[in-house]
Design a protein around this motif. Structure first.
Motif, mmCIF file in Angstrom:
data_model
loop_
_atom_site.group_PDB
_atom_site.id
_atom_site.type_symbol
_atom_site.label_atom_id
_atom_site.label_comp_id
_atom_site.label_asym_id
_atom_site.label_seq_id
_atom_site.Cartn_x
_atom_site.Cartn_y
_atom_site.Cartn_z
ATOM 1 N N TYR A 17 -59.476 5.511 13.090
ATOM 2 C CA TYR A 17 -59.154 4.093 13.242
ATOM 3 C C TYR A 17 -60.470 3.335 13.215
ATOM 4 C CZ TYR A 17 -57.256 -0.227 15.263
ATOM 5 O OH TYR A 17 -56.890 -1.534 15.478
ATOM 6 N N GLY A 18 -60.577 2.319 12.392
ATOM 7 C CA GLY A 18 -61.845 1.616 12.247
ATOM 8 C C GLY A 18 -62.868 2.516 11.596
ATOM 9 N N ARG A 19 -64.071 2.500 12.136
ATOM 10 C CA ARG A 19 -65.146 3.306 11.553
ATOM 11 C C ARG A 19 -65.320 4.650 12.249
ATOM 12 N NH1 ARG A 19 -71.520 1.440 10.998
ATOM 13 N NH2 ARG A 19 -72.330 3.453 10.335
ATOM 14 N N ASP A 20 -65.207 4.679 13.578
ATOM 15 C CA ASP A 20 -65.525 5.931 14.266
ATOM 16 C C ASP A 20 -64.616 6.254 15.456
ATOM 17 O OD1 ASP A 20 -66.477 4.099 16.099
ATOM 18 O OD2 ASP A 20 -68.579 4.398 15.603
ATOM 19 N N CYS A 21 -63.399 5.732 15.476
ATOM 20 C CA CYS A 21 -62.422 6.163 16.476
ATOM 21 C C CYS A 21 -61.585 7.272 15.852
ATOM 22 C CB CYS A 21 -61.529 5.000 16.917
ATOM 23 S SG CYS A 21 -62.305 3.921 18.135
#
Length: 431
Positions: free
Chosen positions: A342-346
């Protein structure tokens, strides 16, 4: 005069001057070529800069759309009259990083502000006269009719439950939403006021700003018009490129940015103070009053600070509520863990048997922040502190597992880090 003539005669007829004359055509060619190359490179840079600026910076489209809706009576807000009728909101530097989210520094009521306005992907400079009607249908579509305050309260509470989880503190947040909607203090929420605040709630950053009001690590909200809103000041960025002049940033290799940040950025004790604020912000996100939030793009570009070096989160777009992240990940099809992002680094683990993402994240906020601080704090750290600080940051950066399983360890590591940094800068001018 005679002496000057004799010297000129000697220069013109000496053997050395003949060799120089022979080389002049070659020198002229090289000079012309270098000038041409400089003009070509300058023109290309100007074109690229203009193209990217025209794509990223569309504040005039925001103003036209918002003011069109305001004059039609579709939206309202505490900022509308100054923005659209009195022309008392000054738009200054464009700070946008993506076309869909317009960000400008500005001036309103004698104070420095940040102006933020969302543009739908379907809206473009070529949309022409169709911009406003499409905007009206897409964004300001709810509520569809006039509602009582009780009905709107229930509508807002239901929305917040879906996005933040069923928390006992939500009624207090609903109260903040209603206070913002009733900006003219007439004890009623008109349809235009309801449409405006509902559109604002769809903005992830606005929802988080509202949740963090009074905490000190997010810029205070000052006013809004429709889904355009202003916050206090423009936090300075701690990113490596922030210390460089804008014209130099595209020309330098990324490896050089970090070194220049150490030379041109804040002194180490100031960086330590900013880092302490960032760690306190992580505490606020972890089981706060309005649930847990995840930092899904952990970069120095999002780490900002005030003129007094107090931490301010520069961009909250990629900070998401736990409920929203879980809803996105749970049951999502995957072949490998990289598909569960999720997003860039979740990131969440992928169940390779079921080929579905699990809803729990692998790496907590603190681990990502500590990895960031290793690059931010260790260079230039005092010699007597560097070894212990490096050890604690490495330990912190390896935190993994579900947030609920590492809660005690999480709090202990965070407390040790804050104590270590405070001990180094306490009782100095930096506090």
């Amino acid at each position: 005069m005679r002496r000057l003539r004799r010297l000129a005669h000697l220069v013109l007829f000496c053997p050395f001057s003949k060799g120089l004359q022979g080389r002049l055509p070659g020198l002229r060619v090289k000079y012309v070529f270098l000038v041409w190359l400089g003009v070509l490179a300058g023109s290309w840079l100007a074109y690229v800069h203009y193209s990217s600026y025209a794509e990223l910076c569309r504040g005039h489209v925001c103003r036209v759309v918002i003011c069109d809706q305001y004059h039609k009576g579709i939206i309202s807000g505490s900022l509308c009259q100054d923005l659209c009728s009195l022309q008392q909101v000054e738009w200054r530097t464009c700070l946008s990083s993506v076309p869909g989210q317009q960000v400008y520094s500005g001036l309103w009521q004698g104070r420095e502000v940040t102006i933020k306005c969302g543009l739908e992907e379907s809206l473009s400079l070529k949309a022409g006269a169709d911009v406003a009607p499409r905007r009206e249908l897409v964004l300001f579509d709810k509520p569809t009719r006039g509602t009582s305050i009780k009905e709107f309260r229930e509508m807002t509470l239901s929305f917040l439950k879906a996005n933040l989880g069923d928390l006992p503190s939500l009624p207090a947040l609903v109260g903040q939403v209603l206070l913002m909607a009733d900006f003219n203090k007439d004890s009623r929420v008109s349809l235009a006021e309801a449409k405006s605040v509902w559109a604002l709630l769809q903005r992830n950053e606005f929802l988080l700003l509202l949740s963090l009001q009074g905490k000190g690590h997010a810029s205070p909200l000052l006013g809004h018009c429709g889904d355009l809103y202003v916050t206090e000041g423009v936090p300075r960025s701690s990113g490596p490129a922030a210390a460089l002049p804008a014209l130099l940033r595209p020309l330098l290799p990324p490896a050089l940015h970090g070194a220049l940040q150490q030379w041109l950025g804040p002194a180490w004790p100031w960086r330590a103070k900013i880092a302490i604020g960032l760690l306190e912000f992580v505490e606020e996100l972890f089981h706060g009053a309005y649930g847990t939030f995840y930092m899904c793009e952990t970069t120095l570009a999002n780490v900002g600070y005030t003129a007094k070096y107090d931490f301010r989160m520069a961009d909250l777009q990629q900070v998401a509520p736990e409920a929203a992240v879980r809803r996105f990940l749970r049951g999502r099809h995957c072949e490998r863990s990289a598909d569960c992002t999720y997003g860039r680094d979740c990131r969440a683990p992928c169940d390779t048997l079921l080929r579905q993402c699990k809803g729990d994240l692998v790496q907590p906020n603190l681990a990502k922040v500590c990895e960031l601080l290793r690059h931010y704090l260790l260079p230039g750290a005092p010699a007597g502190l560097r070894a212990e600080l490096g050890r604690q940051l490495r330990t912190c950066a390896t935190l993994s597992g579900l947030a609920s399983q590492v809660e005690a360890h999480h709090s202990l590591v965070l407390s040790h880090l804050k104590t270590l940094l405070w001990k180094e800068i306490s009782n100095t001018k930096y506090t």
